[in-house]
Write a protein that holds these residues in place. Sequence first.
Motif, short mmCIF file in Angstrom:
data_model
loop_
_atom_site.label_atom_id
_atom_site.label_comp_id
_atom_site.label_asym_id
_atom_site.label_seq_id
_atom_site.Cartn_x
_atom_site.Cartn_y
_atom_site.Cartn_z
N LEU A 5 -0.95 -6.91 9.16
CA LEU A 5 -0.67 -7.44 7.83
C LEU A 5 -0.76 -6.34 6.77
CD1 LEU A 5 -2.60 -10.81 8.20
CD2 LEU A 5 -0.13 -10.45 8.32
N GLY A 6 -0.51 -6.72 5.53
CA GLY A 6 -0.44 -5.74 4.46
C GLY A 6 -1.81 -5.24 4.03
N PRO A 7 -1.82 -4.10 3.32
CA PRO A 7 -3.07 -3.56 2.79
C PRO A 7 -3.70 -4.53 1.79
CG PRO A 7 -1.20 -2.09 2.31
CD PRO A 7 -0.65 -3.32 2.94
N VAL A 8 -5.01 -4.51 1.72
CA VAL A 8 -5.71 -5.38 0.77
C VAL A 8 -6.59 -4.53 -0.15
CG1 VAL A 8 -5.70 -7.37 2.33
CG2 VAL A 8 -7.65 -5.82 2.33
N PRO A 9 -6.91 -5.07 -1.33
CA PRO A 9 -7.76 -4.33 -2.25
C PRO A 9 -9.05 -3.87 -1.56
CG PRO A 9 -6.88 -6.26 -3.34
CD PRO A 9 -6.47 -6.36 -1.90
N GLY A 10 -9.43 -2.64 -1.80
CA GLY A 10 -10.64 -2.10 -1.19
C GLY A 10 -10.38 -1.23 0.03
N ASP A 11 -9.20 -1.38 0.65
CA ASP A 11 -8.85 -0.46 1.74
C ASP A 11 -8.84 0.97 1.20
OD1 ASP A 11 -8.40 -2.61 3.43
OD2 ASP A 11 -6.25 -2.30 3.64
N ILE A 12 -9.29 1.92 2.00
CA ILE A 12 -9.13 3.31 1.58
C ILE A 12 -7.90 3.90 2.27
CG2 ILE A 12 -11.60 3.66 1.10
CD1 ILE A 12 -11.67 5.31 3.69
N SER A 26 -7.90 12.91 -0.33
CA SER A 26 -8.63 13.21 -1.56
C SER A 26 -7.65 13.46 -2.70
CB SER A 26 -9.55 14.40 -1.36
OG SER A 26 -8.85 15.60 -1.54
N VAL A 27 -8.09 13.09 -3.89
CA VAL A 27 -7.26 13.25 -5.07
C VAL A 27 -6.91 14.73 -5.27
CG1 VAL A 27 -7.25 13.04 -7.60
CG2 VAL A 27 -8.19 11.20 -6.18
N VAL A 139 -8.55 5.21 -8.31
CA VAL A 139 -9.29 6.39 -7.91
C VAL A 139 -10.77 6.04 -7.87
CG1 VAL A 139 -9.95 8.72 -8.65
CG2 VAL A 139 -7.56 7.98 -8.82
N ASP A 140 -11.42 6.42 -6.77
CA ASP A 140 -12.85 6.18 -6.62
C ASP A 140 -13.49 7.50 -6.24
OD1 ASP A 140 -15.35 5.15 -6.23
OD2 ASP A 140 -14.88 4.18 -4.31
N GLY A 141 -14.06 8.18 -7.24
CA GLY A 141 -14.57 9.53 -6.97
C GLY A 141 -13.40 10.42 -6.61
N ASP A 142 -13.43 11.01 -5.42
CA ASP A 142 -12.32 11.85 -5.00
C ASP A 142 -11.41 11.11 -4.01
OD1 ASP A 142 -10.84 14.24 -5.06
OD2 ASP A 142 -11.69 14.81 -3.11
N ASN A 143 -11.69 9.85 -3.79
CA ASN A 143 -10.89 9.11 -2.82
C ASN A 143 -9.93 8.13 -3.50
OD1 ASN A 143 -12.17 10.41 -0.72
ND2 ASN A 143 -13.65 8.76 -0.41
#
Length: 167
Positions: A5-12, A26-27, A139-143
């Motif tokens: 299935l499709g990506p969901v919020p919170g997937d990295i 990484s960003v 963006v979450d930190g560098d991820n």
Amino acid sequence: TPDKLGPVPGDILVHAEGEKTGQPVSVAELERNPVRAYPQGKDKSGKAFLRQGDQQTNLVGISKFPETELGTATNKQAAPQGIVAYSLVCQHLGCQVNWRNADQTLLCPCHSGDYDMRNGAKVLGGPPPRPLAQLPLRVDGDNLVVAATFLTPPYGVAEGDFEQYKQ
Ligand code: FES
């Protein structure tokens, strides 16, 4: 199953290939030439798994552009710091598109479908019926983390199945 299935919020987002396969994108490493990545989810027991999608439809290309270069067809809320992610599976018949630096587009090797990476992956030429699907990021930190489900159906997902695909 959830991997189809499709990506969901919170997937990295993790590298899909090369030396860094499976490592978070990484960003700092982003540039115009897109990094190929898959969403990675967690199952109920907390174990990570790749969410490749059916026929790898969740393979995305992630690029960073100067924000001033992004056109109006780009959903800018979904593109923090000029970082955009699009499904790399062509909307015509499902071949994987390739970055073309000369004109900053994603070109399909099968029938020359051409998508404007800086402007909503709009179709510039060839037979594709619709733009590539944009995946909203944060963006979450560098991820990079999936902020929301695909904005439109990626290849192989019919309009009528999209809600279910999004989960
Ligand atoms: Fe991409 Fe036909 S599959 S243009």
